[in-house]
Design a protein around this motif. Structure first.
Motif, short mmCIF file in Angstrom:
data_model
loop_
_atom_site.label_atom_id
_atom_site.label_comp_id
_atom_site.label_asym_id
_atom_site.label_seq_id
_atom_site.Cartn_x
_atom_site.Cartn_y
_atom_site.Cartn_z
N LEU A 54 19.12 -28.51 -5.40
CA LEU A 54 18.15 -27.18 -5.68
C LEU A 54 18.21 -27.16 -7.11
O LEU A 54 19.06 -27.43 -7.98
N HIS A 55 16.95 -26.97 -7.51
CA HIS A 55 16.52 -26.75 -8.89
C HIS A 55 16.98 -25.23 -9.50
O HIS A 55 17.03 -24.43 -8.64
N SER A 56 17.35 -25.11 -10.88
CA SER A 56 17.81 -23.95 -11.12
C SER A 56 16.65 -22.74 -11.14
O SER A 56 17.12 -21.75 -10.93
N ALA A 57 15.34 -23.24 -11.06
CA ALA A 57 14.40 -22.19 -11.12
C ALA A 57 14.46 -21.53 -9.82
O ALA A 57 14.07 -20.37 -9.60
N PHE A 58 14.98 -22.18 -8.67
CA PHE A 58 15.30 -21.41 -7.39
C PHE A 58 16.05 -20.00 -7.51
O PHE A 58 15.75 -19.07 -7.01
N PHE A 59 17.06 -20.17 -8.30
CA PHE A 59 17.99 -19.06 -8.39
C PHE A 59 17.45 -18.13 -9.62
O PHE A 59 17.41 -16.88 -9.50
N LYS A 60 16.62 -18.80 -10.57
CA LYS A 60 16.36 -17.64 -11.64
C LYS A 60 14.89 -17.13 -11.35
O LYS A 60 14.88 -15.74 -11.29
N GLU A 61 14.00 -17.95 -11.30
CA GLU A 61 12.70 -17.65 -10.88
C GLU A 61 12.61 -16.89 -9.62
O GLU A 61 11.40 -16.17 -9.15
N GLY A 62 13.08 -17.65 -8.47
CA GLY A 62 12.62 -17.52 -7.25
C GLY A 62 13.46 -16.29 -6.47
O GLY A 62 13.40 -16.05 -5.43
N ASN A 63 14.58 -15.84 -7.56
CA ASN A 63 15.31 -14.87 -6.99
C ASN A 63 16.20 -15.17 -5.63
O ASN A 63 16.36 -14.41 -4.70
N PHE A 64 16.59 -16.40 -5.70
CA PHE A 64 17.58 -16.85 -4.79
C PHE A 64 18.88 -16.88 -4.85
O PHE A 64 19.35 -16.92 -5.92
N ARG A 65 19.49 -16.31 -3.71
CA ARG A 65 20.88 -16.06 -4.09
C ARG A 65 21.71 -16.80 -2.72
O ARG A 65 21.09 -17.06 -1.71
N LEU A 93 13.63 -20.87 8.03
CA LEU A 93 13.56 -22.14 7.72
C LEU A 93 13.63 -23.10 8.94
O LEU A 93 12.90 -24.26 9.17
N THR A 94 14.63 -22.56 9.78
CA THR A 94 14.53 -23.26 11.25
C THR A 94 13.54 -23.45 12.05
O THR A 94 13.14 -24.32 12.68
N ARG A 95 12.55 -22.14 12.36
CA ARG A 95 11.46 -22.42 13.25
C ARG A 95 10.53 -23.00 12.63
O ARG A 95 9.76 -23.41 13.42
N HIS A 96 10.34 -23.26 11.22
CA HIS A 96 9.11 -23.98 10.65
C HIS A 96 9.59 -25.58 10.34
O HIS A 96 8.86 -26.41 10.10
N GLY A 97 10.99 -25.84 10.58
CA GLY A 97 11.40 -27.11 10.47
C GLY A 97 11.52 -27.56 9.08
O GLY A 97 11.17 -28.69 8.35
N VAL A 98 11.70 -26.60 8.13
CA VAL A 98 11.63 -26.83 6.57
C VAL A 98 12.87 -26.76 6.09
O VAL A 98 13.82 -25.97 6.37
N TYR A 99 13.44 -27.64 5.19
CA TYR A 99 14.47 -27.76 4.48
C TYR A 99 14.35 -26.57 3.22
O TYR A 99 13.22 -26.55 2.78
N ILE A 100 15.51 -26.17 2.69
CA ILE A 100 15.49 -25.27 1.56
C ILE A 100 14.91 -25.82 0.27
O ILE A 100 13.99 -25.55 -0.54
N SER A 101 15.39 -27.22 0.37
CA SER A 101 14.84 -27.91 -0.95
C SER A 101 13.23 -28.48 -0.94
O SER A 101 12.77 -28.87 -1.92
N GLN A 102 12.55 -28.12 0.10
CA GLN A 102 11.15 -28.47 0.37
C GLN A 102 10.30 -27.22 -0.13
O GLN A 102 9.14 -27.24 -0.06
#
Length: 55
Positions: free
Chosen positions: A9-20, A31-40
């Motif tokens: 994961l890029h650090s921008a996920f945590f800083k700019e994306g407010n990801f915790r 993510l599960t319903r749409h078949g997408v991984y968090i890294s996508q």
């Protein structure tokens, strides 16, 4: 090289994306319903999902 069970994961996920971590049940279900991984998901897309969840 990362072990098989790890993701990058890029650090921008945590800083700019407010990801915790740990992630919410809502985000895991989206993510599960749409078949997408968090890294996508882009750092710009993460706030949109988070905003939708809070609304």
């Amino acid at each position: 090289m990362l072990p098989h069970s790890y993701i990058t994961l890029h650090s921008a996920f945590f800083k700019e994306g407010n990801f915790r971590l740990p992630i919410t049940k809502f985000l895991a279900e989206v993510l599960t319903r749409h078949g997408v991984y968090i890294s996508q998901i882009s750092p710009v897309g993460m706030p949109q999902i988070t905003h939708f969840e809070f609304i």
